[in-house]
Design an enzyme around this catalytic site. Structure first.
Site, PDB file in Angstrom:
ATOM      1  N   LYS A  98      -7.030 194.828  81.038  1.00 58.10           N
ATOM      2  CA  LYS A  98      -8.386 195.887  79.983  1.00 58.10           C
ATOM      3  C   LYS A  98      -7.950 194.929  78.518  1.00 58.10           C
ATOM      4  CE  LYS A  98      -7.186 198.973  77.850  1.00 58.10           C
ATOM      5  NZ  LYS A  98      -7.843 199.000  76.103  1.00 58.10           N
ATOM      6  N   ARG A 106     -11.180 197.132  70.638  1.00 60.45           N
ATOM      7  CA  ARG A 106     -12.059 196.323  68.866  1.00 60.45           C
ATOM      8  C   ARG A 106     -12.294 194.752  69.943  1.00 60.45           C
ATOM      9  NH1 ARG A 106      -7.304 198.161  64.704  1.00 60.45           N
ATOM     10  NH2 ARG A 106      -5.481 197.982  66.895  1.00 60.45           N
ATOM     11  N   SER A 130       1.275 196.984  69.752  1.00 54.46           N
ATOM     12  CA  SER A 130       2.455 198.067  68.934  1.00 54.46           C
ATOM     13  C   SER A 130       3.778 198.790  69.295  1.00 54.46           C
ATOM     14  CB  SER A 130       1.677 198.967  68.223  1.00 54.46           C
ATOM     15  OG  SER A 130       1.049 200.578  68.554  1.00 54.46           O
ATOM     16  N   CYS A 188       2.235 188.594  65.910  1.00 51.40           N
ATOM     17  CA  CYS A 188       3.915 189.561  65.700  1.00 51.40           C
ATOM     18  C   CYS A 188       4.578 188.070  65.527  1.00 51.40           C
ATOM     19  CB  CYS A 188       3.621 189.779  66.481  1.00 51.40           C
ATOM     20  SG  CYS A 188       3.348 188.220  68.589  1.00 51.40           S
TER      21      CYS A 188
END
Ligand code: NAD
Length: 490
Positions: free
Chosen positions: A174, A178, A227, A282
């Site tokens: 998945k 965006r 996140s 990250c």
């Protein structure tokens, strides 16, 4: 009309029946690139059914045969690296060089997973008692799924996919809604690589699509990157439903600069870490902690580099930094800069309210430096996820390490020094899973696990390497005795 993306289920492209969809936007120009459907639970169920059916044969396929499509995939990715990188730049915003580097990291993981026949070997002991042997073997789980973020659309799916399928599972991706075009182009290559139908699925969508995966009883394991808030939620819901879960979250990465550091090298590397990929990484350095006399030269040199960084559309030559992902992201970053100022930091270099000639609609935030950020301020612990570097100042290495270890996140911590004792002490004492010594982005190669700690990771087995193999397999231990052999006299 922009292309409406399709799902990939059971070896075929499948138009989604979704009534809701989103536009995929080029963040440099705000042009619409594609439309992504937010697939309903029924389409997730179809993908799971196809994967379950394919698993029956795939798990019986010898590992040496299962990796053959991965060898082919490696060649296809190499041949198409430039067009994939351009797609990443267009939907994600990073520069072409950064996007190409990302695809190299994806390919490394494919190469690594080609070693699965030896990586997934078990172990055994003969004669644990006279005539009795014990074996441990690894078996695949079944249907597994990965949910990925926007900032590395080409690489992060490959932290999971190659290991999952090489170990004998069937896989559902998945991708981030965006940046789904990169995944669509990658699945066109996966289709050519020759995996049997049902081994690989892709379902586009958002929260409802994710929830359908988290709740489906036949999905055995969930891999997630995004996140911290989403990681915590996904880890809780997946594990409450009895699934294995590995969930990598957000970060706020500190870098300590000792007075003995090579300042020219340090500032160049630090700028690439803080402003590369527009800070949407990250493993971006987001807090630089100077120790003692490092403060003056580091502050001056970083300000000069930040002011001179060339910002623009990532496919234009000479551009060193692209836009951030969306209008919402730009306004969130700008309001966090204002919050930092309000909390007592000094805006040393201000990247707000700047435009790029020819791209007035793009979501650009220029490099920003917040100086003397109070360690107790909220901004000191908040992930900004944009090209914003906070400076803090300490008197000693003890104070600097205490500041590093005061954070909730633990994705990465780095030190710049020419003193081996400082370096050793730092790597020994810091609470972070990925540590850099005179390195600004301590990204583990495919043959090491991506070892986030604290609020940056929920689970026990990380992505990549032996952790990936262990995550996607379950151990079976066999204790074996054969009566005729056992009764033999020696
Ligand atoms: P995100 O959490 O918004 O989204 C990630 C994925 O989760 C997407 O596929 C999205 O569709 C899905 N999702 C979002 N909200 C959801 C919800 N409420 N319920 C179910 N699914 C949901 O993250 P993002 O903005 O795409 O990515 C940026 C974040 O990812 C940053 O925090 C960054 O630090 C982190 N990140 C971490 C790592 C790592 O290795 N630790 C690597 C890359 C990015």
């Amino acid at each position: 009309m922009p292309e409406r993306l399709q799902n990939y289920i059971n070896g075929s492209w499948a138009p989604s029946s979704a009534t809701e969809s989103l536009n995929v936007i080029n963040p440099a120009s705000a042009a619409v690139l594609a439309e992504v459907p937010l697939s309903p639970a029924a389409e997730v169920a179809k993908a799971v059914d196809a994967a379950s059916a394919a698993f029956v044969t795939w798990r019986r396929t010898p590992a040496g045969e299962r990796i053959q499509p991965l060898f082919k995939l490696k060649m296809l990715l190499e041949e198409n690296i430039d067009s994939l990188a351009r797609t990443i730049t267009n939907e994600c915003g990073k520069t072409l060089g950064e996007a190409t580097g990302e695809m190299r990291r994806a390919i490394e993981n494919v190469e690594m997973a080609c070693g699965i026949p030896s990586l997934m070997q078990g172990r055994n002991n003969e004669d644990i008692a006279p005539g009795i042997d014990e074996h441990m073997i690894r078996q695949p789980l079944g249907v597994v799924a990965a949910i990925t973020p926007f900032n590395f659309p080409g690489m992060i799916p490959f932290w999971f996919l190659p290991y999952a399928v090489a170990t004998g599972n069937c896989f559902i991706l998945k991708p981030s809604e965006r940046v789904p075009v990169t995944s669509a182009r990658m699945f066109e290559l996966l289709e050519k690589a020759g995996f049997p139908k049902g081994v690989l699925q892709m379902v586009h969508g958002g929260r409802d699509t994710v929830n359908a995966l988290l709740d489906h009883p036949e999905v055995r394991a969930i891999s997630f990157v995004g996140s911290t808030a989403t990681a915590r939620y996904i880890y809780s819901r997946a594990s409450a439903n009895g699934k294995r879960a590995q969930c990598q979250g957000g970060a706020k990465n500190p870098v300590v600069i000792m007075p003995d550091a090579d300042m020219d090298m340090t500032t160049r590397i630090l700028a690439d870490s803080a402003f590369g990929c527009a800070g949407q990484r990250c493993l971006a350095a987001s807090v630089a902690i100077t120790v003692g006399d490092a403060r003056g030269p580091l502050t001056d040199q970083m300000a000069a580099i930040a002011q001179n960084r060339k910002v623009g559309y990532g496919l234009d030559s000479g551009v060193e930094m692209g836009p951030v992902i969306s209008a919402e992201s730009k306004s969130r970053i700008e309001s966090l800069i204002a919050k930092g100022e309000h909390e007592g930091a000094r805006v040393l270099v201000d990247g707000r309210n700047r435009t790029v000639s020819g791209y007035h609609d793009g979501y650009f935030v220029f490099p920003t430096i917040l100086d003397a950020v109070p360690p107790t301020s909220e901004i000191a612990g908040t992930e900004i996820f944009g090209p914003v570097l906070s400076l803090m100042h300490a008197s000693t290495i003890d104070e600097a390490i205490a500041l590093v270890n005061a954070r909730a996140y633990g994705n990465m911590a780095c030190i710049f020094t020419t003193d081996g004792a400082n370096a050793r002490r730092f790597r020994y004492e810091v609470s972070a899973g990925n540590v850099g010594i005179n390195v600004g982005v301590a990204a583990p190669m495919a043959y090491f696990p991506f070892s986030g700690w604290g609020e940056s990771f929920f689970g026990d087995l990380h992505a990549q390497a032996d952790h990936g193999v262990e995550f996607y397999t379950q151990t079976k231990v066999i204790v074996e005795r054969w009566p005729r052999d056992w009764s033999r006299k020696f």
